[in-house]
Design a protein around this motif. Structure first.
Motif, short mmCIF file in Angstrom:
data_model
loop_
_atom_site.label_atom_id
_atom_site.label_comp_id
_atom_site.label_asym_id
_atom_site.label_seq_id
_atom_site.Cartn_x
_atom_site.Cartn_y
_atom_site.Cartn_z
N ASN A 14 99.93 41.83 -66.75
CA ASN A 14 101.19 42.00 -66.05
C ASN A 14 101.35 40.82 -65.12
OD1 ASN A 14 103.35 42.69 -64.44
ND2 ASN A 14 102.84 44.85 -64.45
N LEU A 15 102.20 39.90 -65.50
CA LEU A 15 102.40 38.68 -64.72
C LEU A 15 103.69 38.80 -63.91
CD1 LEU A 15 101.47 36.22 -67.60
CD2 LEU A 15 99.99 37.08 -65.78
N ASP A 16 103.74 39.81 -63.07
CA ASP A 16 104.93 40.10 -62.25
C ASP A 16 106.17 40.30 -63.12
OD1 ASP A 16 103.54 40.05 -59.83
OD2 ASP A 16 103.74 37.87 -59.70
N GLN A 17 105.98 40.92 -64.25
CA GLN A 17 107.07 41.21 -65.16
C GLN A 17 107.29 42.72 -65.21
OE1 GLN A 17 108.79 38.71 -66.71
NE2 GLN A 17 107.48 37.32 -65.56
N PRO A 18 108.47 43.15 -65.59
CA PRO A 18 108.70 44.60 -65.69
C PRO A 18 107.96 45.26 -66.85
CG PRO A 18 110.64 43.39 -66.40
CD PRO A 18 109.66 42.38 -65.86
N TRP A 20 104.44 44.87 -69.60
CA TRP A 20 103.14 44.21 -69.80
C TRP A 20 103.26 43.20 -70.92
CZ3 TRP A 20 98.73 44.96 -66.93
CH2 TRP A 20 98.80 45.98 -65.98
#
Length: 66
Positions: A14-18, A20
């Motif tokens: 999870n790279l600061d995304q809504p 995965w």
């Protein structure tokens, strides 16, 4: 394609995304590995590991074919 290629690693990040991000390690017929970032399926939370591997191999086959 599945007899030539194997999924040797499955990770989600999870790279600061809504949603995965799916990260796959694919092992080729000669033993070389490659990291692959297919689109995360919309129902990823409901998939078993086997289903994720099958999905990844299908996406990998599409990527190397085109």
């Amino acid at each position: 394609m599945s007899n030539k290629w194997q999924v040797s690693g499955v990770n989600y990040a999870n790279l600061d995304q809504p949603i995965w991000n799916l990260v796959i390690t694919v092992k080729g017929p000669l033993g070389a590995t490659s990291t692959f970032y297919p689109a995360t399926p919309p129902n990823y939370e409901d998939l078993t590991l086997t289903q994720v591997k099958e999905y990844a191999l299908q996406e990998w086959a599409k990527a190397i074919a085109g």
